[in-house]
Design an enzyme around this catalytic site. Structure first.
Site, short mmCIF file in Angstrom:
data_model
loop_
_atom_site.label_atom_id
_atom_site.label_comp_id
_atom_site.label_asym_id
_atom_site.label_seq_id
_atom_site.Cartn_x
_atom_site.Cartn_y
_atom_site.Cartn_z
N HIS A 75 -2.84 -3.59 -6.47
CA HIS A 75 -4.04 -3.52 -6.06
C HIS A 75 -4.05 -3.78 -4.53
O HIS A 75 -2.95 -3.60 -4.17
CB HIS A 75 -4.67 -4.94 -6.68
CG HIS A 75 -3.89 -6.21 -6.41
ND1 HIS A 75 -3.44 -6.72 -5.31
CD2 HIS A 75 -3.18 -6.91 -7.56
CE1 HIS A 75 -2.72 -8.00 -5.51
NE2 HIS A 75 -2.58 -7.98 -6.83
N CYS A 132 2.36 -9.14 -9.34
CA CYS A 132 1.61 -7.55 -9.17
C CYS A 132 2.40 -7.10 -7.96
O CYS A 132 3.30 -7.21 -7.40
CB CYS A 132 0.27 -7.62 -8.89
SG CYS A 132 -0.58 -8.36 -10.24
#
Length: 508
Positions: free
Chosen positions: A138, A146
């Site tokens: 992202h 992430c």
């Protein structure tokens, strides 16, 4: 009726893209030009590879000859955890392995600008009982397990995935590695307990390297299997179950020969490097994740953490280079995980105050070398009764300072607080350990008799500059013509004629 059936089979996530301008930004002209140069179509399939140690994301795209070629490499702004696979929910680890990304995993409504779900856990992870959810690639340069890019970067990557789906690709492959699976990296990490897993996924890495084709991935007996096909005498394709026994399968002979040739060369180079004495990389140092050097150079006291910069390139050399996107003011560079370090056993070396400190603060400040206790003039002075604690800047023998020594000299075992301070001293970038050692020695040294009652002045607190200064948010765009501050201008996104909006307009 046919149209209604097709629309009924569309993902709700795809329908949501129809009204999302961020998700419909066109592919930048520079990337379109690169595709023309590399003989690629806009809507041909893509493949993504991630490398933690190098902090890089690669987008590969299929050329007209059927093979994949590297289209663009993106520096990763932030990833968290350590080198190694994700094991359980909450361990802050970014996943490693092979994953499949279909249109339903694309998230245009992400709180981190745009994102897509990695698909962790896959069948292999589940067979091992590994847990975790919502592991994304992202924007926003902020990571808790992430892979975080800048908003401008994820806009480009998202647009490339979107176009590949328009071209008919049902899912694109995501390959996540701890590092580029080269002999030198394997030699550096040869003592890492994750090495058996890394050797297993290196098999898939090698399949892609020699064929430039997306490797077919299956799982059985709690392991990866790459490019499996049915035997010549089989009537149907083999059925794989990650937790069950492997079915009968074969791997095409040309692929086997090419992979074995590459692996033989890699193993010979690996053996040479080990025999040469290639240093083993340090294990987990408590640092949380990594950051590409181009971003670390833009942040006060920035650090690449567990990532590595190119040899001969320093953060100072990159300070004037353009960052590929907007770095938000809240980004934190990699730093020690102080909670884990504080709870860890006390280090056996490099204690915080275990230094041979001179007797007084005046002696610490002196730049004059210590005179030997057996010197002629010093011995003569002591015999005549002229020696005192403030008549010389040399370090006297222990008995000369007995009158001003503290009541007890027993070494206190290091506490959690001292271990925490030691961790900060060792790991926080830009921290001057020599100054801390001097301050600690001066603080713990006995005071002269004339100044014992005096209260030492507290040192002035220095402002914490580890966080980047807050910058105004810029609206990302993937248009050409980057300004000096960002790679891409902040123009409002333009919905292209081949957007999800136009293609799914019949739904409205």
């Amino acid at each position: 009726m046919t149209a209604s059936v097709l629309l009924a089979g569309c993902d709700t996530d795809q329908v949501s893209l129809a009204t999302n301008a961020k998700a419909n930004q066109p592919v930048p002209p520079k990337l379109l030009a690169a595709m023309v140069e590399k003989d690629m179509d806009l809507q041909s399939p893509i493949l993504v590879r991630l490398f933690k140690q190098e902090a890089e994301l690669e987008v590969w795209k299929q050329a007209r000859n059927g093979q994949f070629a590297l289209l663009k490499t993106y520096p990763i702004c932030r990833w968290s955890g350590d080198l190694g696979p994700k094991v359980r929910e909450g361990d802050r680890q970014a996943p490693e392995g092979f994953y499949s990304i279909n249109p339903s995993q694309m998230n245009p409504q992400s709180a981190y600008y745009l994102s897509f779900n990695t698909g962790y856990p896959n069948a292999f992870d589940k067979a091992l009982g590994r847990t975790g959810s919502q592991l994304m690639v992202h924007g926003d340069c902020s990571s808790r397990g992430c892979y975080a890019m800048t908003d401008e970067q994820i806009a480009e990557i998202y647009s490339l995935g979107r176009e590949s789906f328009f071209g008919g690709q049902k899912a694109f492959q995501l390959q996540a590695y701890p590092f580029k699976m080269t002999p030198v990296n394997m030699a550096k990490h040869r003592n890492n307990p994750n090495m058996p897993f890394w050797k297993m996924i290196k098999e898939g890495y090698d399949h892609f390297e020699v064929t430039r084709q997306e490797p077919k991935v299956d799982f059985c007996e709690k392991k990866y299997v790459f490019d499996a096909a049915k035997p010549a005498d089989a009537k149907r394709d083999p059925v794989f179950d990650a937790a069950a026994k492997c079915p009968a399968y074969v791997i095409p002979e040309d692929v086997v020969a090419a992979v074995r040739g590459k692996q033989a060369k890699d193993e010979a180079e690996y053996a040479r490097l080990v025999a040469k004495g290639t240093p083993v990389a340090r294990m987990n140092t408590g640092i949380d994740g990594g950051m590409n050097k181009i971003f670390a150079a833009k942040i006060p006291e920035g650090s690449t953490g567990l990532s590595e910069g190119a040899e001969g390139t320093t953060l100072q050399m990159l300070a004037m280079a353009k960052a590929p996107g907007t770095i938000p003011g809240h980004v934190n560079p990699p730093k020690p995980n102080l909670d884990s370090v504080a709870s860890a056993p006390a280090p056996q070396e490099e204690p915080v105050v275990a230094v041979s400190a001179p007797a007084t603060g005046a002696r610490v400040a002196s730049a004059q070398p210590a005179e030997k206790s057996g010197g002629f003039f010093s011995n003569l002075g002591r015999k005549m009764g002229m020696g005192s604690s403030d008549t010389t800047a040399t370090t006297p023998p222990p008995q000369a300072t007995a009158s001003v020594a503290p009541a007890t000299t027993t070494t206190t075992p290091p506490t959690a607080a001292s271990r925490l301070k030691a961790a900060v001293t060792r790991f926080v970038p830009g921290h001057d350990k020599s100054k801390d050692a001097t301050k600690e020695a001066a603080k713990d040294a006995p005071k002269p008799a004339a100044t014992v009652a005096a209260k030492p002045a507290e040192p002035a607190k220095q402002p914490d500059t580890r966080l980047a200064a807050t910058r105004p948010a810029l609206k990302p765009s993937v248009a050409d013509g980057a300004s000096e501050a960002t790679q891409i201008m902040g123009a409002a996104p333009v919905i292209s004629s081949n957007s999800f909006d136009s293609r799914f307009g019949a739904m409205k």
